[in-house]
Design an enzyme around this catalytic site. Sequence first.
Site: not given
Length: 256
Positions: A113, A220, A222
Amino acid sequence: MTVIIGISCCRKQFDGDDELAHAASDTYVRAVTDFIGGIPVLIPARGGAGDIERLLRLVDGLILTGSLSNVGPGYYGGPPHPPETPEDCERDGMTLPLIRAAVAAGKPLLGICRGLQELNVALGGSLHQRLHDLPSRLDHSHPLAKLEELRHAKAHSVHPVQGGWLAGISQGQAMIVNSYHNQGIDRLAPGMTVEGYASDGTVEAVRLPGESFAVGLQWHPEYDMEVNPQSRLIFETFGDVVRDAGRRTRQAERSH
Ligand SMILES: N[C@@H](CCC(=O)NCCCC(=O)O)C(=O)O
């Protein structure tokens, strides 16, 4: 070989504290420990903190994290942000030279990002500051959703470029990803290649081809790595690259 992964921090003000802190989400730490199998080391947001090359020698790879703050427009010739736009000039002062040094040293890095945006700016590209003002663009920012709702949200598709690194992750198929950003790549940095686009043409993944591994993702992985095999594979693949690079570095050091 257990690798050491540097994780970029932001400066943040926590309730009740009158001093800023340097922080990164636990999701990045877990990505390193649980999916890369490495040791995470937090890198403070402190521009001009000293010998960047010396710092780089302490880590085997870098993760440049997401943040609500935005890269300073002065770094890419953009117009000043409106006054209320969050920035973190100390983070810029650390990450932009760190990216250039990592690429020069062949140190693998994964930008997520804001990290993708930093990668593009550090290497000479520029950013759109308000993607949603551009004609026929999706709203990538989801301003009304709270972060925990975003973590497993599926916002839009990403279409990997055939034959690229991302296409290997998705077996050439379109990916459905989360989205939590207002800014995005405008002018691609020289030498950088696009690895994937959103359906509205927004650049969602980039890579600097060549010896070193430098990849940026606008979404993202994660957020949903515990439940999304593609997100997990992104971190596992990055870990393999970092281990290979670390072995080559140690072999080179032994041969000198
Ligand atoms: N501020 C930039 C980058 C957006 C970004 O990194 N979003 C993630 C913020 C929350 C988190 O830290 O996970 C932009 O708006 O484009």
